[in-house]
Scaffold this active site. Structure first.
Site, short mmCIF file in Angstrom:
data_model
loop_
_atom_site.label_atom_id
_atom_site.label_comp_id
_atom_site.label_asym_id
_atom_site.label_seq_id
_atom_site.Cartn_x
_atom_site.Cartn_y
_atom_site.Cartn_z
N HIS A 198 40.53 25.60 41.22
CA HIS A 198 40.37 26.12 39.87
C HIS A 198 40.26 27.64 39.85
CE1 HIS A 198 38.24 25.79 35.74
NE2 HIS A 198 39.46 25.33 35.59
N ASP A 205 47.77 45.47 45.41
CA ASP A 205 47.61 46.47 46.47
C ASP A 205 46.25 46.44 47.14
OD1 ASP A 205 50.18 47.42 46.28
OD2 ASP A 205 49.67 49.30 45.26
N HIS A 434 37.09 29.10 26.11
CA HIS A 434 37.45 28.93 27.51
C HIS A 434 36.66 29.87 28.41
CE1 HIS A 434 40.39 28.47 30.96
NE2 HIS A 434 40.29 27.23 30.53
#
Length: 539
Positions: A198, A205, A434
């Site tokens: 998950h 970089d 979320h």
């Protein structure tokens, strides 16, 4: 043969042949027995059924002070803040996309991308194109995706993998990519395939890391027409980025990471067609409109005018579960142990944000215990109407009244779409909330992929940023206040009769609601049924 003899022979055949009901029962019985044997055997042989990890080991590339644009931009800045990590909260979806796209364009050495879900939609293909263009400049690109979250994207993934500077691996994949055999494999490997990666990380970089709750897809980047998540990432630069790179290397080189080319093959004509589609869509009018929104973002303008003001802190680190979490080794290193420990030490306030919230008996007792010690405990989670996974809401409802009786404050976010998101029993595509975050005593916090539920605690691997800093705490508290505002959430309480009620504070005067707000009768029925089923460990 006489008719009488033929009749007797037929009777004898009927006597010897088992009745239809018995034959059906035998077939069903043997079928169930076979499934049971396959499921039980998966517990003992799941690891042996995983396709072999054939990829060559590789690791994060060494940093430089001046090799790439990101080196030249950040090395002097980091020198002025020695030992500190710069951090910026990203609650806005457009800004979250920009952080990924711009860092990919600035990268000159490497891109390491790790995600649970990568949708084959507008933003998914646009970011794939950003990775492709970086590879064209000579950047080494490594992409690690969970097999459960990529749908039927094998052609797209193989197209990306065809570039000599891009390597794509899949976490805990199925040998069988489609059809009935994939379904049978799911049964045979029931224990093993239940464990998913998950994690969410975008590392450019080795200098910049974007870590948090967002997957890759239009609903995560405020690009969906009907529905968008409230979500949160952090963009980091400085020493903590090395934590993210180390975590990525551990997963990339683990036995669960399988090269996509070892799992599937596609003809070159298909790969060329997919690449052409990706590159064409990146130049489309729809993409242009989205990029115009990105270009006008105040945060993006602030970046290019060098007026962004990150928070510098020595108290930032990135943690993750181990890649092969399902073996249960050294549980003290699991992310859940760090979070539970931090929450238990709260002295003034514990603010929890989790779209899927199933605290369990132990978690409920801990939160109630904190509240009874005088700690302000509050939880923000999805309402039933805003929750696309009805089963999870059923698991939450089991503890809701006990939490309220114990003094825990609950807020449930509203559904943010006029068009109902597709609710399902176990799926994941349309919840309003979320964001996954924790804030303790205003200064210790977490932002990442971890839901406060049994699946995140015990089944999936999770990842996130832990910090101990009052400025970062204030930034996270601002997001908590935003999510608990009257226009975004209902306040849940118990009336004098002990019944659960929801206060709509966005009306004048505020209105107390007697049933789950905005929900359908079917949603309420399913949630109540699931509430009593023995499935909590899978939620």
């Amino acid at each position: 043969m006489t008719p009488a003899r033929a009749f007797c022979d037929a009777c004898a055949d009927d006597h010897r042949r088992p009745p239809m009901k018995k034959r059906v029962k035998r077939i069903i019985g043997w079928g169930l027995f076979t499934l049971l044997v396959m499921a039980v055997s998966s517990i003992f042989v799941a690891d042996h059924l995983l396709p072999p990890a054939t990829g060559r080991p590789s690791h994060a590339l060494p940093l430089s002070d001046s090799d790439t644009a990101l080196d030249r931009e950040l090395a002097p800045l980091l020198a002025r803040h020695e030992g500190q990590t710069g951090a910026i909260m990203l609650p806005d979806g457009i800004d979250a996309y920009a952080a990924r796209a711009i860092s990919a364009r600035q990268a000159g050495r490497s891109l390491d991308l790790q995600y649970y879900i990568w949708h084959d939609d507008l933003t998914g293909r646009m970011l794939a194109n950003e990775a492709w263009m970086a590879a064209e400049r000579g950047v080494r690109v490594r992409i690690l995706l969970d097999d459960m979250g990529i749908g039927k994207m094998d052609a797209t993934l193989l197209a990306m993998d065809s570039h000599p500077n891009i390597e794509l691996r899949v976490y805990n994949p199925f040998r069988n990519r489609t059809g009935l055999m994939r379904l049978l494999e799911m049964v045979q490997r029931a224990w093993g395939v239940n464990h998913r990666m998950h994690n969410k990380a975008w590392i450019a970089d080795g200098r910049v890391a974007v870590v948090g709750g967002r997957n890759v897809g239009v609903e995560y980047f405020s690009a969906a027409e009907e529905f968008n998540f409230h979500d949160l990432d952090m963009v980091l630069f400085g020493p903590a980025v090395a934590d993210a790179s180390k975590i990525f290397d551990d997963f990339w080189n683990s036995e669960a990471a399988i090269p996509i080319e070892a799992l599937n093959r596609k003809p070159q004509s298909t790969i060329r067609a997919v690449l052409a589609q990706i590159q064409e869509e990146a130049k489309s009018e729809e993409a242009r409109r989205f990029l115009d929104r990105m270009d006008t973002s105040p945060s993006v303008r602030g970046y290019f005018s060098q007026s962004l003001t990150p928070i510098w802190s020595e108290g930032v680190r990135i943690l993750s579960d181990p890649p092969i979490k399902w073996r249960g080794d050294e549980r003290e290193n699991w992310l859940v142990e760090h979070l539970v420990g931090d929450i238990a030490q709260a002295e003034r306030a514990a603010l929890l944000i989790s779209p899927y919230f199933v605290p369990g008996v132990d978690g409920t007792e801990r939160l109630v215990g904190l509240s009874q010690r005088g700690v302000h405990v509050a939880v923000v989670t999805n309402s039933l109407a805003a929750n696309d996974v009805v089963a999870v809401h059923g698991g939450y409802v089991r503890y809701r009244k006990t939490l309220l009786e114990g003094g825990v404050r609950l807020f449930e976010t509203r559904s943010q779409s006029d068009v109902k998101a597709g609710s399902s029993l176990f799926g994941s595509s349309g919840a309003s909330l979320h964001t996954k975050a924790v804030l303790i005593d205003g200064r210790r916090g977490f932002v990442g992929s971890f839901n406060l539920d049994p699946r995140s605690a015990n089944l999936n691997t999770e990842m996130g940023v832990l910090f101990d800093d009052p400025e970062l705490g204030a930034a996270l508290f601002k997001e908590y206040r935003h999510l608990t505002a009257p226009g975004l959430s209902y306040w849940v309480y118990l009336n004098d009769d002990g019944d659960v009620r929801w206060v709509d504070r966005d009306t004048d005067p505020p209105e107390a609601l007697k049933v789950e707000p905005d929900s359908t009768r079917m949603q309420r029925v399913v949630a109540n049924v699931v509430r009593w089923l023995p499935v909590e460990s899978q939620l």
